[in-house]
Design a protein around this motif. Structure first.
Motif, PDB file in Angstrom:
ATOM      1  N   LEU A 942      12.991  37.805  19.111  1.00 11.97           N
ATOM      2  CA  LEU A 942      11.664  38.065  18.931  1.00 11.97           C
ATOM      3  C   LEU A 942      11.987  38.843  17.513  1.00 11.97           C
ATOM      4  O   LEU A 942      10.792  40.259  17.663  1.00 11.97           O
ATOM      5  N   ARG A 943      12.969  38.625  17.140  1.00  8.52           N
ATOM      6  CA  ARG A 943      13.303  39.799  15.427  1.00  8.52           C
ATOM      7  C   ARG A 943      12.863  41.160  15.846  1.00  8.52           C
ATOM      8  O   ARG A 943      12.902  42.014  14.925  1.00  8.52           O
ATOM      9  N   GLU A 944      13.408  41.770  16.661  1.00 10.81           N
ATOM     10  CA  GLU A 944      13.904  42.954  17.277  1.00 10.81           C
ATOM     11  C   GLU A 944      12.219  43.444  17.125  1.00 10.81           C
ATOM     12  O   GLU A 944      12.090  44.898  16.843  1.00 10.81           O
ATOM     13  N   GLY A 945      11.193  42.920  17.294  1.00  6.61           N
ATOM     14  CA  GLY A 945      10.564  43.164  18.123  1.00  6.61           C
ATOM     15  C   GLY A 945       9.197  43.194  17.120  1.00  6.61           C
ATOM     16  O   GLY A 945       7.697  43.269  17.821  1.00  6.61           O
ATOM     17  N   LYS A 946       9.372  42.191  16.599  1.00  6.63           N
ATOM     18  CA  LYS A 946       8.315  41.816  15.526  1.00  6.63           C
ATOM     19  C   LYS A 946       7.573  41.386  15.512  1.00  6.63           C
ATOM     20  O   LYS A 946       6.656  40.781  15.548  1.00  6.63           O
ATOM     21  N   LEU A 947       7.565  40.385  16.359  1.00  3.22           N
ATOM     22  CA  LEU A 947       7.341  38.665  17.624  1.00  3.22           C
ATOM     23  C   LEU A 947       6.339  39.226  18.456  1.00  3.22           C
ATOM     24  O   LEU A 947       5.528  38.999  18.993  1.00  3.22           O
ATOM     25  N   GLY A 948       6.764  40.280  19.176  1.00  5.31           N
ATOM     26  CA  GLY A 948       7.098  40.155  20.870  1.00  5.31           C
ATOM     27  C   GLY A 948       7.168  41.804  21.039  1.00  5.31           C
ATOM     28  O   GLY A 948       7.835  42.566  20.659  1.00  5.31           O
ATOM     29  N   ASP A 982       8.478  30.337  10.852  1.00  4.79           N
ATOM     30  CA  ASP A 982       8.611  29.394  10.064  1.00  4.79           C
ATOM     31  C   ASP A 982      10.508  29.479  10.078  1.00  4.79           C
ATOM     32  O   ASP A 982      11.956  29.118   9.746  1.00  4.79           O
ATOM     33  N   TYR A 983      10.787  30.640  10.085  1.00  6.40           N
ATOM     34  CA  TYR A 983      12.582  31.402  10.082  1.00  6.40           C
ATOM     35  C   TYR A 983      12.849  30.228  11.194  1.00  6.40           C
ATOM     36  O   TYR A 983      14.258  30.222  10.652  1.00  6.40           O
ATOM     37  N   PHE A 984      12.501  30.071  12.187  1.00  3.76           N
ATOM     38  CA  PHE A 984      13.370  29.487  13.134  1.00  3.76           C
ATOM     39  C   PHE A 984      12.137  27.823  13.241  1.00  3.76           C
ATOM     40  O   PHE A 984      12.710  26.731  14.076  1.00  3.76           O
ATOM     41  N   GLY A 985      12.401  27.504  12.877  1.00  4.88           N
ATOM     42  CA  GLY A 985      11.289  25.794  12.088  1.00  4.88           C
ATOM     43  C   GLY A 985      12.623  24.975  12.017  1.00  4.88           C
ATOM     44  O   GLY A 985      13.380  25.463  11.575  1.00  4.88           O
ATOM     45  N   GLU A 986      11.530  23.844  12.560  1.00  4.03           N
ATOM     46  CA  GLU A 986      13.776  23.090  12.818  1.00  4.03           C
ATOM     47  C   GLU A 986      13.569  22.450  10.784  1.00  4.03           C
ATOM     48  O   GLU A 986      15.232  22.238  10.669  1.00  4.03           O
ATOM     49  N   GLU A 987      13.092  22.452  10.036  1.00  9.95           N
ATOM     50  CA  GLU A 987      13.601  22.499   8.614  1.00  9.95           C
ATOM     51  C   GLU A 987      14.745  23.628   7.934  1.00  9.95           C
ATOM     52  O   GLU A 987      15.944  23.299   7.522  1.00  9.95           O
ATOM     53  N   CYS A 988      14.386  24.706   8.686  1.00 13.03           N
ATOM     54  CA  CYS A 988      15.097  26.441   8.535  1.00 13.03           C
ATOM     55  C   CYS A 988      16.551  25.734   9.372  1.00 13.03           C
ATOM     56  O   CYS A 988      17.526  25.717   8.620  1.00 13.03           O
ATOM     57  N   PHE A 989      16.817  25.190  10.241  1.00 11.12           N
ATOM     58  CA  PHE A 989      17.798  24.782  11.420  1.00 11.12           C
ATOM     59  C   PHE A 989      18.923  23.704  10.431  1.00 11.12           C
ATOM     60  O   PHE A 989      19.911  24.132  10.813  1.00 11.12           O
ATOM     61  N   GLN A 990      18.111  22.582  10.135  1.00 11.41           N
ATOM     62  CA  GLN A 990      18.202  21.643   9.626  1.00 11.41           C
ATOM     63  C   GLN A 990      19.492  22.460   8.037  1.00 11.41           C
ATOM     64  O   GLN A 990      20.720  22.046   8.437  1.00 11.41           O
ATOM     65  N   LEU A 991      18.311  23.276   7.477  1.00 12.08           N
ATOM     66  CA  LEU A 991      19.058  23.753   6.912  1.00 12.08           C
ATOM     67  C   LEU A 991      20.373  24.665   6.531  1.00 12.08           C
ATOM     68  O   LEU A 991      21.687  24.419   6.405  1.00 12.08           O
ATOM     69  N   ARG A 992      20.687  25.589   7.629  1.00 13.77           N
ATOM     70  CA  ARG A 992      21.021  25.798   8.417  1.00 13.77           C
ATOM     71  C   ARG A 992      22.670  25.473   8.912  1.00 13.77           C
ATOM     72  O   ARG A 992      23.669  25.477   8.278  1.00 13.77           O
ATOM     73  N   VAL A 993      22.486  23.718   9.735  1.00 14.29           N
ATOM     74  CA  VAL A 993      23.283  23.366   9.988  1.00 14.29           C
ATOM     75  C   VAL A 993      24.133  22.366   9.220  1.00 14.29           C
ATOM     76  O   VAL A 993      25.466  22.365   8.189  1.00 14.29           O
ATOM     77  N   ARG A1012      32.614  23.655  -7.111  1.00 12.00           N
ATOM     78  CA  ARG A1012      32.456  25.109  -7.378  1.00 12.00           C
ATOM     79  C   ARG A1012      31.464  25.170  -5.425  1.00 12.00           C
ATOM     80  O   ARG A1012      32.180  24.547  -4.764  1.00 12.00           O
ATOM     81  N   THR A1013      31.379  26.073  -5.344  1.00  8.37           N
ATOM     82  CA  THR A1013      30.939  26.678  -3.979  1.00  8.37           C
ATOM     83  C   THR A1013      29.252  26.206  -3.705  1.00  8.37           C
ATOM     84  O   THR A1013      27.957  25.790  -4.348  1.00  8.37           O
ATOM     85  N   GLU A1014      28.922  25.186  -2.194  1.00  8.01           N
ATOM     86  CA  GLU A1014      27.628  24.110  -1.944  1.00  8.01           C
ATOM     87  C   GLU A1014      27.286  25.420  -0.953  1.00  8.01           C
ATOM     88  O   GLU A1014      27.419  25.575   0.213  1.00  8.01           O
ATOM     89  N   VAL A1015      26.057  26.292  -1.400  1.00  8.44           N
ATOM     90  CA  VAL A1015      25.576  27.111  -0.576  1.00  8.44           C
ATOM     91  C   VAL A1015      23.733  26.925  -0.702  1.00  8.44           C
ATOM     92  O   VAL A1015      23.266  26.114  -2.631  1.00  8.44           O
ATOM     93  N   ALA A1016      23.502  27.133  -0.068  1.00 10.68           N
ATOM     94  CA  ALA A1016      21.290  27.456  -0.329  1.00 10.68           C
ATOM     95  C   ALA A1016      21.153  29.181  -1.229  1.00 10.68           C
ATOM     96  O   ALA A1016      21.732  29.946  -0.213  1.00 10.68           O
ATOM     97  N   ASP A1017      21.068  28.744  -2.366  1.00 10.56           N
ATOM     98  CA  ASP A1017      21.346  30.140  -2.425  1.00 10.56           C
ATOM     99  C   ASP A1017      20.412  31.205  -2.071  1.00 10.56           C
ATOM    100  O   ASP A1017      20.642  31.850  -2.489  1.00 10.56           O
ATOM    101  N   ASN A1018      19.376  30.898  -1.804  1.00  6.51           N
ATOM    102  CA  ASN A1018      18.385  31.466  -1.684  1.00  6.51           C
ATOM    103  C   ASN A1018      18.386  31.693  -0.338  1.00  6.51           C
ATOM    104  O   ASN A1018      17.601  32.666   0.419  1.00  6.51           O
ATOM    105  N   PHE A1019      19.806  31.550   0.585  1.00  3.07           N
ATOM    106  CA  PHE A1019      18.911  31.254   2.283  1.00  3.07           C
ATOM    107  C   PHE A1019      20.046  32.253   2.420  1.00  3.07           C
ATOM    108  O   PHE A1019      21.165  31.736   2.088  1.00  3.07           O
ATOM    109  N   ALA A1020      19.806  33.393   3.121  1.00  2.00           N
ATOM    110  CA  ALA A1020      20.646  34.029   3.815  1.00  2.00           C
ATOM    111  C   ALA A1020      21.067  34.270   5.003  1.00  2.00           C
ATOM    112  O   ALA A1020      20.580  34.717   5.493  1.00  2.00           O
ATOM    113  N   MET A1021      21.984  33.587   5.922  1.00  2.00           N
ATOM    114  CA  MET A1021      21.213  33.790   7.423  1.00  2.00           C
ATOM    115  C   MET A1021      21.811  34.693   8.397  1.00  2.00           C
ATOM    116  O   MET A1021      22.714  35.130   8.109  1.00  2.00           O
ATOM    117  N   SER A1022      20.822  35.450   8.284  1.00  2.00           N
ATOM    118  CA  SER A1022      21.349  36.923   9.548  1.00  2.00           C
ATOM    119  C   SER A1022      20.188  36.358  10.753  1.00  2.00           C
ATOM    120  O   SER A1022      19.453  35.874  10.992  1.00  2.00           O
TER     121      SER A1022
END
Length: 1022
Positions: A942-948, A982-993, A1012-1022
């Protein structure tokens, strides 16, 4: 940065677009538009953006007018412009105040940066060799992107060592803090000059040398001290808006209140009280109110409770610019000041550092004396610590183990006194090579030596350390983020260079003034109860709040260590930590590619080593429940990885037909008939992988349940590769057979957790480090779960017409009673008094169903059990009694799940052992408001109360009030925005994996042949 400057915004970008200055304004001096920034001088050769206050600006302004300078405003910003025109970089020596500013010199094509001597105002910069970016916040630089976010080992190690990150380091290799008392000049062409202009230990050293030659007479000391304190208090009142005071029961803030009251009849004071402390010795409010009455101030006491903390928790972490274990008290007293209508408040910060108010002034010299008395043992210090540290830690502070190793010097003794975790403990928190690199880059003992070694007096040594280390890196940083997070400027009259220069000779004298001497200058004396009160420090019940609201495991750790873990988990991206671990181990890296967005965006497929995966799991395809869904999503994401040659899944259970399977997935069904067949099937597949292995392939083994870990480790001996455990919830919090498990866990290469709570509770007993685990939250199919009308057929089937309806979905098993079914049933009779005939839809089946049915009847509920009474007529609608109704639907098919969610007016699951809670996301995606738990992984879903709404599962009143609040809303509560999910969407999940796989596998050679390093520059999983 809007909270830092809510009163206006300004932006200037040069015509050639090579230089830009921007500013958010908190209007305090000259409230007119003449004070807007960025500000130019009259001939537009100099432009400034400025944060802070120059307290002596009226005198400087008068001097500049006498020299012919013309002013268009009455603010200190314009004074800085003309002073720079007059004196250039030497201007900083004339300034009294707190400041960070940047001046663009158009004639010389140079940028001039400066930060005040104490470092009250922060300034950070990122210089990649081509562009330099400067801001008041680290988060502002991150938001602008294009900065190197490679983890800085010194920042991560420094946080655990001190509870805050020491300057000039941050958590990121590419972002540094401009040191306090320094200027930085940048010229076109890339040349730069970093130059110190003021040193706090230097001021003390000069005073100590002068005191030997010209000692101050005792009768003059009091006059100097009183005059300097009054002068500083008066200068810090400079403002065109009301200035208030943070008033506690301590001498520091009480002294400031008395000094200000001497010359100002209308003084506004604010005190923060904690309900948990009311009536105890830690309650500051009564004595603070005594001080307020003594000086006739306009006083307000603001009380906060644990619930206030919980309600603000998300905003606290959002506002906190850099990780810190302190600052919660400042955050709430700043909130109180804002509610009192203040934009400026004075704080007593700095009094203890100047006037020896901390225990460290006695403890540090005592440690040094003790260690020197035992000098023969000092050479054996490391060995003594190695042998004794684990035993000592069981009974008392682990710091005692380091007395012989560190205690013989002031830097070492100060580390023992102020450190959070000790250096020898850090490899248990972070990867050992990371710790080694971070400790080297921090160079902590040498840095502390620079601050203290040039001073002879023990009192001055500790004062220099407290002023230039603890106060600068912790207290002043906390005052900045916590105050300006509420658009409040916090001023610190004791932290003033002119004050320090005036009283430094007194501090260096044989009889330096203490806290009681500091408290004497007000013409109206402080109350006797304040003067005689022993030093206690201002405490916040964070540990109690942690125990009740966050992680009980963390709250049981010594001091604020558990809180430090909680804070750190909010800042450190686990994937970044994993990449840092890879680098520190000397592994070659893969290409850092740009995934321009989480959705879409063309991705380059690197040529390189192929991967094969073997996964042991409870169930997945053909299974049901949250873990089965996670496994399906995880396997699907693995199969979609561009380098994945094949994925073998060995499930223990498969109650249903698995349906269509992803390409590349081999689902092994030979292990479904029992444990022996499961083990045999896994071994056969491992042997096949070994027989078919090629030099171009690497093997990954994922263990989907902690009970299969021993088998997974054994399989690695057959087929090679690396083993990674996946943990979900209570199964990994309190597993059976811990001693055997712990020995097996040492053989893990890493683990994946679905939530911070699961990760931290697992680490609390497993002995694994923080950086060995990454987070992978569950995902929701936003295509299958969407808002829609209530199904008329289901409404009729369950007799829900005209009823307010609650819903919980989960397995009905004794081991999962933590989900909160009992708590809702117990509240139904009371809820029915407000909502007659209220219905509770219990979706799911299991061996605990019969007990819950009996309990519902015991609580005087109408019960309809579809599984137990398959022919029961539930279509009673408005003809039912006013008694509450509990409907046991049995297991709901996946195809009907969304329709069942949409029947609910509120989805409520006050759980106490949920690892994450995918059901919350599914309900939210269907447009249903959600009530979840603040005591487990639910708060992350619930994103620390943001969603519920988050409730305490142990507090029936809290649950009841939340349900009533939602059901009483005149209109249906607003749906959660799709972009928030969208933070919990399937596309984000796939990118995280994919990122996880890239982080834990060997190097890949890209199209250009470099590594070099293979990462998604604009996505910091937290």
């Amino acid at each position: 940065m809007i909270n830092r400057g809510p009163d206006g915004a300004g932006l200037w970008i040069s015509d050639d677009r090579r230089i830009g200055l921007a500013n958010r304004r908190l209007a305090i001096v000259d409230l007119t538009d003449a004070g807007l920034q960025p500000m130019w001088n009259h001939d537009r050769t100099l432009c400034i953006t400025f944060n802070g206050e120059i307290y002596n600006y009226p005198a400087l302004r008068a001097q500049l007018i006498n020299k012919g300078y013309e002013f268009q405003s009455h603010c200190d910003t314009e004074v800085l412009l003309h002073l720079y025109a007059e004196k250039g970089a030497e201007m900083v020596h004339d300034l009294r105040g707190m400041f960070a500013f940047a001046i663009w010199n158009a004639k010389e094509r140079a940028l001039f940066l400066a930060r005040d001597p104490f470092g009250i105002i922060p300034v950070y910069y990122a210089d990649d060799g081509r562009t330099i970016r400067v801001a008041s916040q680290v988060k502002a630089l991150l938001a602008g992107k294009n900065v190197d976010t490679t983890p800085e080992s010194a920042g991560h190690v420094g946080f655990f060592l001190w509870g805050a990150v020491p300057d000039p380091f941050t958590l990121y290799r590419g972002i540094s803090a401009l040191p306090a008392g320094h200027t930085l000049t940048l010229r076109e062409g890339g040349t730069s000059q970093l130059k110190p202009f003021c040193s706090i230990p230097g001021i003390l050293r000069e005073a100590e040398m002068a005191a030997r030659d010209t000692p101050i007479k005792p009768q003059d000391q009091r006059q100097i001290l009183h005059g300097a304190l009054r002068d500083s208090a008066q200068h810090h009142l400079m403002a065109d808006v009301p200035v208030g005071i943070f008033l506690s029961a301590g001498l520091d803030s009480s002294t400031i209140t008395g000094l200000v009251s001497d010359s100002h009849p209308d003084v506004r004071t604010v005190t923060l009280g904690f309900r948990e402390y009311a009536g105890s010795a830690q309650d500051e409010t009564t004595l603070a109110e005594t001080v307020a009455r003594q000086y006739g101030t306009n006083h307000q006491t603001i009380w906060i409770t644990r619930r206030d903390f919980e309600g603000e928790a998300e905003n606290i972490f959002k506002t906190m610019d850099r990780p810190s274990i302190d600052g919660i008290n400042t955050y709430f007293v700043s909130l109180a000041a804002k509610r009192a209508g203040l934009k400026v408040a004075l704080s007593g910060l700095g009094g203890d550092e100047l006037f020896a108010g901390y225990p460290s002034f006695q403890d540090v010299p005592r440690i040094v004396r003790t260690a020197k008395m035992l000098r023969p043992l000092v050479s054996l210090g490391r060995g003594i610590r190695a042998v004794s540290s684990k035993t000592i830690a069981r009974f008392t502070s682990p710091k005692y183990a380091g007395i012989f190793e560190y205690g013989s010097s002031y830097p070492g003794a100060y580390l023992l006194r102020r450190g959070l975790f000790m250096p020898w403990e850090l490899p248990g928190l972070l990867e050992p090579d990371l710790v080694k690199e971070g400790w080297r880059r921090l160079n902590t003992l040498d840095q502390l030596s620079t601050l203290s070694d040039s001073l002879r007096s023990a009192r001055l040594k500790v004062s220099a350390l407290e002023l230039s280390w603890y106060m600068r890196h912790q207290l002043l940083r906390d005052a900045d983020w916590a105050g300006l997070g509420h658009s409040l400027e916090i001023r610190v009259p004791f932290v003033d260079v002119h004050l320090l220069r005036a009283i430094a000779p007194l501090l260096a004298s044989p009889h330096p003034p203490g806290k009681r001497d500091m408290a004497l200058p007000p013409r109206t004396p402080l109350p006797g109860a304040i003067l005689s009160r022993p030093k206690t420090g201002f405490t916040v019940p964070v540990r109690d709040w942690l125990l009740q609201s966050f992680d009980p495991q963390a709250a049981r750790e010594r001091g604020l260590r558990g809180w430090a873990r909680e804070v750190y988990s909010r800042f450190a991206s686990p994937l970044e930590m994993h990449r840092l671990t890879m680098r520190s181990k000397g592994r070659r890296r893969v290409d850092r590619r740009d995934t321009s967005s989480l959705k879409g965006g063309e991705q380059r497929v690197d040529r390189g080593q192929n991967l094969r995966t073997l996964m042991l799991l409870t169930d997945g395809f053909g299974g049901f429940g949250g873990i089965a869904k996670f496994n399906r999503d995880f396997l699907t994401a693995l199969c979609s990885h561009p380098r994945m040659a094949g994925v073998i899944a060995v499930p223990r259970l498969m109650p249903d037909d698995p349906g269509p399977l992803p390409e590349k997935l081999e689902l092994v069904r030979e292990g479904l008939s029992g444990k022996r067949s499961f083990v045999a099937a896994a071994i056969r597949k491992a042997m096949e992988l070994r027989r078919n292995a090629s030099p171009e392939e690497s093997t990954l083994i994922f263990c989907g349940h902690i009970n299969y870990l021993t088998l997974a480790v054994a399989l690695r001996r057959i087929c090679g590769g690396s083993v990674h455990l996946i943990i979900h919830g209570i199964d990994a919090w309190k597993p059976s057979g811990k001693p055997l498990l712990k020995s097996t866990l040492k053989k893990l290469d890493g683990f994946i957790a679905v939530s911070h709570v699961t990760k931290e509770r697992f680490q609390s007993w497993s002995g694994l480090r923080f950086d060995q685990g990454v987070l992978l939250p569950n995902c929701v199919n936003l295509g299958a779960f969407q808002p829609g009308p209530k199904s008329a057929a289901l409404m009729e089937r369950y007799g829900l017409e005209g009823r307010k309806t609650l819903m919980t979905l989960g397995r009905l098993a004794a081991v999962e009673r933590y989900k909160g079914f009992d708590e809702i049933i117990e509240l139904l009779p009371r809820l029915a008094q407000t909502f007659p005939g209220i219905a509770y839809l219990v979706c799911g089946d299991g061996p605990d169903r019969a007990r819950l049915v009996a309990k519902a009847r015991l609580f005087n509920c109408d019960v309809f059990d579809v599984m137990g009474e398959p022919n029961a007529d539930l279509r009673r609608g408005n003809e039912t009694s006013a008694r509450p109704c509990v409907i046991f639907t049995g297991r709901v098919a996946e195809s009907e799940k969304a329709d069942h969610y949409r029947l609910a007016d509120v989805y409520v699951m006050p759980s106490s052992g949920e690892g994450f809670g995918i059901v919350y996301l599914e309900a939210l995606a269907c447009g249903v408001p959600v009530i979840g738990s603040k005591a487990d992984g639910s708060r992350e879903a619930l994103r620390e109360g943001k969603l519920g709404i988050l409730v305490d599962p142990r507090d029936p009143e809290d649950i009841y009030e939340a349900i009533v609040r939602v059901l009483n809303m005149p209109n249906k509560p607003a749906r959660v925005k799709s972009q928030d999910l969208d933070y919990f969407g399937e596309e984000c999940f796939q990118l995280r994996v994919h990122e996880i796989v890239n982080a834990i596998t060997p190097s890949v050679i890209n199209d250009h042949g470099d590594l070099r390093t293979e990462v998604a520059d604009n996505f910091a999983m937290s």
